[in-house]
Design an enzyme around this catalytic site. Structure first.
Site, mmCIF file in Angstrom:
data_model
loop_
_atom_site.group_PDB
_atom_site.id
_atom_site.type_symbol
_atom_site.label_atom_id
_atom_site.label_comp_id
_atom_site.label_asym_id
_atom_site.label_seq_id
_atom_site.Cartn_x
_atom_site.Cartn_y
_atom_site.Cartn_z
ATOM 1 N N LYS A 1 -38.017 4.826 -0.413
ATOM 2 C CA LYS A 1 -38.247 6.130 -1.020
ATOM 3 C C LYS A 1 -39.204 6.880 -0.123
ATOM 4 O O LYS A 1 -40.325 6.444 0.071
ATOM 5 C CB LYS A 1 -38.836 5.924 -2.417
ATOM 6 C CG LYS A 1 -39.047 7.182 -3.176
ATOM 7 C CD LYS A 1 -39.412 6.862 -4.600
ATOM 8 C CE LYS A 1 -38.415 7.064 -5.566
ATOM 9 N NZ LYS A 1 -37.514 7.348 -6.252
ATOM 10 N N ASP A 41 -41.885 10.852 -16.042
ATOM 11 C CA ASP A 41 -40.550 11.326 -15.662
ATOM 12 C C ASP A 41 -39.500 10.285 -16.041
ATOM 13 O O ASP A 41 -38.627 9.943 -15.256
ATOM 14 C CB ASP A 41 -40.493 11.662 -14.175
ATOM 15 C CG ASP A 41 -39.340 12.598 -13.841
ATOM 16 O OD1 ASP A 41 -38.723 13.126 -14.791
ATOM 17 O OD2 ASP A 41 -39.047 12.802 -12.659
ATOM 18 N N GLY A 79 -34.899 11.759 -4.519
ATOM 19 C CA GLY A 79 -35.879 11.500 -5.566
ATOM 20 C C GLY A 79 -36.721 12.737 -5.779
ATOM 21 O O GLY A 79 -36.517 13.753 -5.129
ATOM 22 N N GLY A 80 -37.655 12.636 -6.679
ATOM 23 C CA GLY A 80 -38.492 13.789 -6.964
ATOM 24 C C GLY A 80 -39.391 14.165 -5.795
ATOM 25 O O GLY A 80 -39.864 15.280 -5.706
ATOM 26 N N PHE A 81 -39.624 13.229 -4.899
ATOM 27 C CA PHE A 81 -40.582 13.486 -3.838
ATOM 28 C C PHE A 81 -39.943 13.446 -2.456
ATOM 29 O O PHE A 81 -40.613 13.611 -1.473
ATOM 30 C CB PHE A 81 -41.728 12.476 -3.912
ATOM 31 C CG PHE A 81 -42.568 12.617 -5.146
ATOM 32 C CD1 PHE A 81 -43.667 13.437 -5.144
ATOM 33 C CD2 PHE A 81 -42.223 11.954 -6.309
ATOM 34 C CE1 PHE A 81 -44.434 13.585 -6.277
ATOM 35 C CE2 PHE A 81 -42.986 12.097 -7.451
ATOM 36 C CZ PHE A 81 -44.099 12.923 -7.430
ATOM 37 N N GLY A 82 -38.666 13.193 -2.375
ATOM 38 C CA GLY A 82 -38.000 13.124 -1.078
ATOM 39 C C GLY A 82 -36.774 12.244 -1.190
ATOM 40 O O GLY A 82 -36.544 11.633 -2.232
ATOM 41 N N PRO A 83 -35.982 12.169 -0.107
ATOM 42 C CA PRO A 83 -34.760 11.381 -0.182
ATOM 43 C C PRO A 83 -35.011 9.874 -0.292
ATOM 44 O O PRO A 83 -36.071 9.390 0.101
ATOM 45 C CB PRO A 83 -34.039 11.710 1.126
ATOM 46 C CG PRO A 83 -34.992 12.433 1.970
ATOM 47 C CD PRO A 83 -36.150 12.875 1.151
ATOM 48 N N LEU A 124 -29.256 7.262 -0.581
ATOM 49 C CA LEU A 124 -28.834 6.972 -1.949
ATOM 50 C C LEU A 124 -28.945 8.206 -2.818
ATOM 51 O O LEU A 124 -28.266 8.332 -3.820
ATOM 52 C CB LEU A 124 -29.707 5.874 -2.542
ATOM 53 C CG LEU A 124 -29.560 4.504 -1.898
ATOM 54 C CD1 LEU A 124 -30.614 3.556 -2.428
ATOM 55 C CD2 LEU A 124 -28.177 3.942 -2.166
ATOM 56 N N GLY A 125 -29.816 9.105 -2.433
ATOM 57 C CA GLY A 125 -29.977 10.299 -3.242
ATOM 58 C C GLY A 125 -31.312 10.930 -2.996
ATOM 59 O O GLY A 125 -32.030 10.578 -2.063
#
Ligand SMILES: *[C@@H]1O[C@H](CO)[C@@H](O)[C@H](O)[C@H]1NC(C)=O
Ligand SMILES: *[C@@H]1O[C@H](CO)[C@@H](O)[C@H](O)[C@H]1NC(C)=O
Ligand SMILES: *[C@@H]1O[C@H](CO)[C@@H](O)[C@H](O)[C@H]1NC(C)=O
Ligand SMILES: *[C@@H]1O[C@H](CO)[C@@H](O)[C@H](O)[C@H]1NC(C)=O
Ligand SMILES: *[C@@H]1O[C@H](CO)[C@@H](O)[C@H](O)[C@H]1NC(C)=O
Ligand SMILES: *[C@@H]1O[C@H](CO)[C@@H](O)[C@H](O)[C@H]1NC(C)=O
Ligand SMILES: *[C@@H]1O[C@H](CO)[C@@H](O)[C@H](O)[C@H]1NC(C)=O
Ligand SMILES: *[C@@H]1O[C@H](CO)[C@@H](O)[C@H](O)[C@H]1NC(C)=O
Ligand SMILES: *[C@@H]1O[C@H](CO)[C@@H](O)[C@H](O)[C@H]1NC(C)=O
Length: 838
Positions: free
Chosen positions: A546, A643, A527-531, A524-525
């Site tokens: 996540k 965030d 994130g700040g910490f991983g895909p 999906l994309g």
């Protein structure tokens, strides 16, 4: 004969032919050659060998491809630089026991193997089920030659890349010339043994991309490497060999690593009749070799900033070029103070891609401290780090000379200690001390705030217990009962959900199945910490997975406890956390899946924003406020989101806003490593000034982000990417100017037309401006915001907002860079983590 019949006949003949030749022979022996048209199939029918013509070329090559994959996928080519022009080729075992490819009208062979075989009468070639063509001696079963030693552009599981130090054989991938020509192209990928070995992609003889040295679990510059749980990479570096191999835990999974003609390495996995690209590298400018010159590093995470930064103690070699955003000249050591026996020391940088190790040396017997001393003793030593990051770090890796080709990662890489002179060292430790004291202050402020809130909440709770919705208690907050009552209802709802069952722990296999082995199509994309991946559980429940990098220092038990706590936070404006999955240090959080993606998909999109009329937008603004309030006020956890931004607000099927990523900041802590330079985690444009500049955060930092978000929802414009006439203005500054001129409604998204209640819109703008005031103490609390949104009580006049004089989108060059890159799409919008002290 009519054409259709003819076609039918031909295909019938063809199938006969196929039948005739596909009799599943997997060997070539002296009296059993392979002619053009014959096909050899491995025992398990996984791979096939035969003659083929790539792409649109009419030329014939001998190759190996997947037998079970309908679209011919060639993994190895024998005569890649010497094609046949006709179908007269024959592959056979010659009198010396070697494989040889001959063509009718040529006396010299087209291609041959060059194994030294003493007994000539008992060689045979066999195509093995993992794609390897081996030449073996029948009696001893000794392998005298194998296709895996002479790779084409594809690395298959169980294939070794690298150097055999005993024989001098070096195995590396070479790209094809083009889709139609498997001839030796300009790129090659292998292990470069010079200095400390590293995985290197060359274009011709010059480095193109480095995956860096092996640091125990992966190549330092290839964070994707250990991501898939079904792939196990193994690396060997001893006196016999320096090689890389990988294996799949499930042989039914087809996966391959391909170096393509444009110099990009792709890992493919065959899922549901398609080859998915699981990852590819190099993928951004900062990955390219020497994107920034010597002694500087590349930082792709700040779109406003020039991506090249000098390492500590260095300054641009050419200030002019640097100013013109040409970083290729790199940096040189600052003149004046010596770094040799004059009080020098080291500054630590975190999350770095290690510099080119061709000038590095490793000593696996040294501890990190011994490494430091060793490096300090030798004035030519410029940097050091641990050679192997496992078990807290093993060995010493030290550089002697210019530090070349480094970059910073958002959540990968490792620490690097740079030699600096006494002055820089002193500056650095002073800064650290200052930050530490500021941090203590921040912690103090936060704890006092938390205590106060705790007291208030306890009071609340007691009151609620006695008289739910009582008028007397409501008066505590506001004269109006309605708002407070529904607010109290929110809390009552929370009480119910608290009794819900505990979190679930998912098996890795469940997640692998749910996400098709983390396939790209389910991604999906970032994130700040991983895909983040989409998945579907066996019961049909859609989930979002996540993945969190291993960077969290939390132990597994601590992590589980934290997840348990956070999963209990349930509110209609928070994304529901189902549970987590922990596998060998890999941690994943499992959330409910939100079909409408995130808010930024709507408000920043020319077309989709029309779907959000004012009512919907107002509901979203209010919903986010309630969600953040819940995070701030819940008496047990007190979560500061840190965030909050449009891409972290997801929308459910009914377009209700749901905040995601809450609790991550808490889970990961603020400063995971004592000695680490302090980081500011957040996203430009949403960060409050005290947080962005001094790292101070409180509930008021969330309030600031909320204000930015509110103004973005009203205007449909990004705070970050807003330029109108005057490039020094961001959205906040623009709204403020209009507000002062009494023309605030000019900022309203034109796609709303005229159909909105002006008083309500004005109130929201005013609240937005209140939230972005420079002084944190001036900003309202979320509780006050919730009441103001309900039109309860007066809304004060805002003071001057932050960031309007000192815009961080500073000048024209800033404008250029952002317009050439274009606004980031929300899914790729990275959460920035930057080192302190820019
Ligand atoms: C194929 O044709 C090209 C040019 O027509 C020639 O150079 C090459 O030698 C030929 N290859 C073989 C195997 O005959
Ligand atoms: C091979 O040689 C034969 C006889 O000399 C000739 O008829 C045939 O055309 C040649 N084939 C090719 C592809 O040159
Ligand atoms: C084959 O091997 C021999 C010795 O092992 C070597 O002299 C010769 O050059 C090699 N030929 C080719 C074409 O690699
Ligand atoms: C190969 O030749 C040797 C003698 O040269 C003979 O002893 C052996 O049986 C032969 N092996 C095969 C498989 O023909
Ligand atoms: C590769 O993995 C398979 C399945 O887990 C295992 O049976 C095999 O022994 C492994 N091969 C190597 C060389 O590690
Ligand atoms: C090489 O791979 C990249 C990334 O998957 C792709 O964008 C590019 O088109 C590929 N190049 C060729 C020539 O196939
Ligand atoms: C700095 O620039 C000079 C001249 O352009 C060049 O010779 C030198 O190699 C550069 N230094 C570094 C460290 O790249
Ligand atoms: C490292 O230690 C091992 C055993 O402790 C020893 O055999 C080896 O020689 C040492 N290597 C170096 C480079 O000192
Ligand atoms: C410093 O290190 C370099 C490179 O390893 C080495 O050549 C040199 O002899 C060392 N100097 C001292 C004083 O140890």
């Amino acid at each position: 004969m009519n054409p259709a019949k003819e076609l039918l006949n031909t295909s019938f003949l063809l199938s006969l032919l196929v039948f005739r030749f596909c009799i599943s022979l997997d060997t070539i022996s002296p009296n059993q050659p392979v002619k053009d048209g014959d096909i050899l199939v491995s025992k398990g029918k996984t791979f096939a060998l035969g003659f083929f013509s790539p792409g649109n070329s009419g030329r014939r090559y001998v190759g190996i491809w997947y037998n079970k994959v309908p679209q011919q996928t060639v993994v190895w080519v024998a005569n890649k630089d010497n094609p046949l022009n006709d179908t007269s080729g024959v592959l056979s075992i010659n009198g010396h026991g070697n494989l040889v490819l001959n063509s009718q009208n040529r006396s010299t062979p087209i291609w041959f193997t060059n194994a030294s075989i003493s007994t000539t009468n008992n060689s045979m070639a066999q195509l093995l089920d993992y794609g390897n063509l081996v030449l073996v001696l029948r009696d001893s079963q000794r392998v005298t030659w194998q296709s895996f030693d002479y790779p084409s552009n594809t690395m298959l599981p169980l294939m070794k890349l690298g150097l055999d130090r005993r024989t001098g054989l070096s195995r590396y991938l070479t790209s094809w010339k083009s889709e139609d020509d498997p001839g030796t192209g300009s790129f090659s990928l292998g292990i470069d043994p010079i200095g400390y070995p590293q995985f290197l992609l060359n274009k011709g003889a010059t480095p193109w991309w480095r995956a860096g040295p092996w640091t125990g679990e992966r190549f330092n510059g290839l964070p994707e490497m250990n991501h898939s749980p079904i792939i196990k990479a193994s690396y060997v570096n001893n006196q016999d060999e320096v090689t890389l191999m990988y294996n799949v835990t499930d042989p039914g999974v087809f996966t391959r690593l391909v170096l393509n003609e444009s110099g990009i390495v792709n890992r493919f996995t065959w899922v549901e009749a398609t080859w998915f690209v699981v990852w590819s590298d190099p993928k951004e400018p900062c990955d390219m070799y020497k994107e920034c010159g010597p002694n500087s590093y590349c930082d792709p995470y700040n779109p406003d900033k020039f991506q090249c930064t000098c390492l500590p103690g260095f300054e641009p070699n050419s200030t002019r070029n640097w100013y013109l955003r040409d970083g290729s000249g790199g940096c040189v050591r600052r003149q004046g103070v010596s770094v040799c026996r004059s009080g020098e020391g080291f500054v630590k940088l975190a999350r770095m891609k290690l510099p080119d190790t061709s000038i590095a040396r490793a000593d696996m017997n040294l501890s990190l401290e011994e490494c430091r001393q060793e490096c300090l003793r030798n004035c030519s030593c410029t940097a050091y780090t641990r050679a192997d990051v496992r078990r807290g770090g093993i060995g010493c890796l030290a550089w002697h000379g210019d530090l070349v080709d480094t970059r910073i990662f958002s959540n990968a890489g490792q620490e690097l200690y740079i030699r600096v002179d006494a002055v820089v060292l002193a500056q650095n430790s002073k800064k650290k001390g200052l930050i530490r004291s500021k941090k203590i202050l921040a912690v103090l402020i936060v704890s006092v705030a938390v205590m106060l809130l705790l007291l208030v909440s306890i009071g609340y709770w007691l009151v609620m217990k006695n008289k739910r919705g009582s008028r007397r208690q409501v008066a505590l907050f506001n004269d109006d009962t309605n708002g407070a009552q529904s607010f109290l209802r929110d809390f009552a709802k929370l009480d119910e959900t608290r009794r819900k069952p505990d979190v679930q722990y998912f098996d890795l296999s469940t997640i692998v199945v749910a996400t098709d082995d983390f396939s790209l199509s389910n991604r999906l994309g970032q994130g700040g910490f991983g895909p983040v991946y989409k998945g579907q559980l066996a019961n049909g429940q859609e989930i979002a997975v996540k993945t969190l990098s291993k960077s969290s220092k939390q132990g597994t038990e601590e992590f589980k406890n934290e997840v348990k706590l956070i999963a209990k936070l349930q509110h209609r404006n928070l994304v529901r956390l189902f549970g987590c999955c922990i596998h060998k240090g890999e941690k994943m959080l499992i959330y409910e899946y939100m079909p409408n993606k995130s808010l930024d998909f709507f408000i920043f999109d020319e077309i989709k924003r029309k779907l959000l009329d004012w009512r919907k937008r107002f509901d979203i603004i209010s919903g986010i406020a309630r969600g953040v309030l819940y995070l701030h006020q819940d008496s047990r956890l007190k979560i500061i989101h840190r965030d909050l931004k449009a891409s972290n607000v997801l929308l459910d099927a009914a377009m209700n806003p749901k905040i995601s990523d809450f609790g991550l900041a808490r889970m990961f802590g603020d400063d995971q490593d004592e000695a680490n330079t302090r980081k500011v985690v957040g996203t430009y444009g949403y960060m409050s000034p005290e947080y962005a500049m001094e790292g101070l955060y409180s509930i008021k930092s969330d309030v600031f982000s909320y204000g930015v978000l509110t103004l973005e929802i009203i205007s449909g414009k990004r705070n970050n990417y807003y330029h109108i006439g005057s490039p020094s203005l961001n959205l906040i500054g623009y709204v403020w100017d209009l507000w002062m001129d009494g023309k605030a409604l000019d900022v309203v998204d034109p796609s709303l037309g005229q159909e909105y209640p002006t008083h309500e819109v004005l109130r929201c703008i005013q609240i937005g401006l209140l939230c972005v005031q420079e002084q944190a103490t001036d900003r309202p609390t979320m509780l006050e915001i919730v009441f103001m949104l309900r039109n309860e009580g007066t809304v004060p006049s805002p003071n001057k907002p932050a960031f309007i004089n000192r815009s961080y989108k500073t000048n024209n060059s800033g404008l250029d860079s952002s317009s050439s890159k274009g606004p980031p799409t929300s899914l790729n919008e990275l959460t920035t983590t930057m080192p302190e002290g820019r």
